[in-house]
Design a protein around this motif. Structure first.
Motif, PDB file in Angstrom:
ATOM      1  N   MET A  60       6.722   9.000   4.788  1.00  0.00           N
ATOM      2  CA  MET A  60       7.889   8.519   5.522  1.00  0.00           C
ATOM      3  C   MET A  60       7.611   8.464   7.028  1.00  0.00           C
ATOM      4  O   MET A  60       8.001   7.497   7.697  1.00  0.00           O
ATOM      5  N   ILE A  61       6.941   9.463   7.557  1.00  0.00           N
ATOM      6  CA  ILE A  61       6.604   9.479   8.989  1.00  0.00           C
ATOM      7  C   ILE A  61       5.684   8.312   9.331  1.00  0.00           C
ATOM      8  O   ILE A  61       5.875   7.637  10.347  1.00  0.00           O
ATOM      9  N   SER A  85       0.833  -1.207   0.000  1.00  0.00           N
ATOM     10  CA  SER A  85       0.000   0.000   0.000  1.00  0.00           C
ATOM     11  C   SER A  85       0.871   1.263   0.000  1.00  0.00           C
ATOM     12  O   SER A  85       0.521   2.265  -0.616  1.00  0.00           O
ATOM     13  N   ILE A  86       2.003   1.191   0.667  1.00  0.00           N
ATOM     14  CA  ILE A  86       2.934   2.321   0.669  1.00  0.00           C
ATOM     15  C   ILE A  86       3.478   2.549  -0.735  1.00  0.00           C
ATOM     16  O   ILE A  86       3.519   3.691  -1.219  1.00  0.00           O
ATOM     17  N   GLN A 118       6.536   5.210  11.952  1.00  0.00           N
ATOM     18  CA  GLN A 118       5.673   4.804  13.055  1.00  0.00           C
ATOM     19  C   GLN A 118       5.218   3.352  12.911  1.00  0.00           C
ATOM     20  O   GLN A 118       5.252   2.589  13.870  1.00  0.00           O
ATOM     21  N   SER A 119       4.816   2.966  11.729  1.00  0.00           N
ATOM     22  CA  SER A 119       4.296   1.612  11.512  1.00  0.00           C
ATOM     23  C   SER A 119       5.365   0.541  11.655  1.00  0.00           C
ATOM     24  O   SER A 119       5.101  -0.542  12.187  1.00  0.00           O
ATOM     25  N   THR A 121      14.430  -0.711   1.985  1.00  0.00           N
ATOM     26  CA  THR A 121      14.465  -0.423   0.551  1.00  0.00           C
ATOM     27  C   THR A 121      13.365   0.558   0.155  1.00  0.00           C
ATOM     28  O   THR A 121      13.611   1.530  -0.570  1.00  0.00           O
ATOM     29  N   VAL A 122      12.159   0.325   0.616  1.00  0.00           N
ATOM     30  CA  VAL A 122      11.032   1.208   0.288  1.00  0.00           C
ATOM     31  C   VAL A 122      11.248   2.586   0.907  1.00  0.00           C
ATOM     32  O   VAL A 122      11.037   3.621   0.252  1.00  0.00           O
ATOM     33  N   TYR A 123      11.700   2.621   2.148  1.00  0.00           N
ATOM     34  CA  TYR A 123      11.944   3.894   2.836  1.00  0.00           C
ATOM     35  C   TYR A 123      13.002   4.714   2.090  1.00  0.00           C
ATOM     36  O   TYR A 123      12.831   5.902   1.864  1.00  0.00           O
ATOM     37  N   ARG A 124      14.071   4.057   1.691  1.00  0.00           N
ATOM     38  CA  ARG A 124      15.138   4.759   0.958  1.00  0.00           C
ATOM     39  C   ARG A 124      14.671   5.210  -0.431  1.00  0.00           C
ATOM     40  O   ARG A 124      15.092   6.253  -0.918  1.00  0.00           O
TER      41      ARG A 124
END
Length: 70
Positions: A31-32, A5-6, A36-37, A57-60
């Motif tokens: 990103m926030i 979903s992100i 948290q999740s 990987t997704v965050y970066r």
């Protein structure tokens, strides 16, 4: 909040024609919510990254696009 979903939300943001300042806010919010999740630490260590490769990987991906797109 699943990684799928992100990623879907990220790709939707990339495809939209959004003013730069609003796009930055939307990336930051995404990103926030990930932080948290998935309990992403303030300082990401190699050990954390190894244990959370897909989240990292997704965050970066979002972070790098945030820097390039805004």
């Amino acid at each position: 909040m699943t990684l799928q979903s992100i990623l879907q939300e990220f790709h939707t943001l990339k495809a939209e024609s959004i003013p730069v300042d609003l796009l930055d806010e939307k990336y930051a919010d995404l990103m926030i919510r990930m932080e948290q999740s998935y309990e992403i630490p303030d300082v990401i260590t190699a050990e954390w990254e190894e244990k959370n490769r897909s989240v990292s990987t997704v965050y970066r991906l979002i972070a790098s696009n945030r820097l390039m797109d805004t």
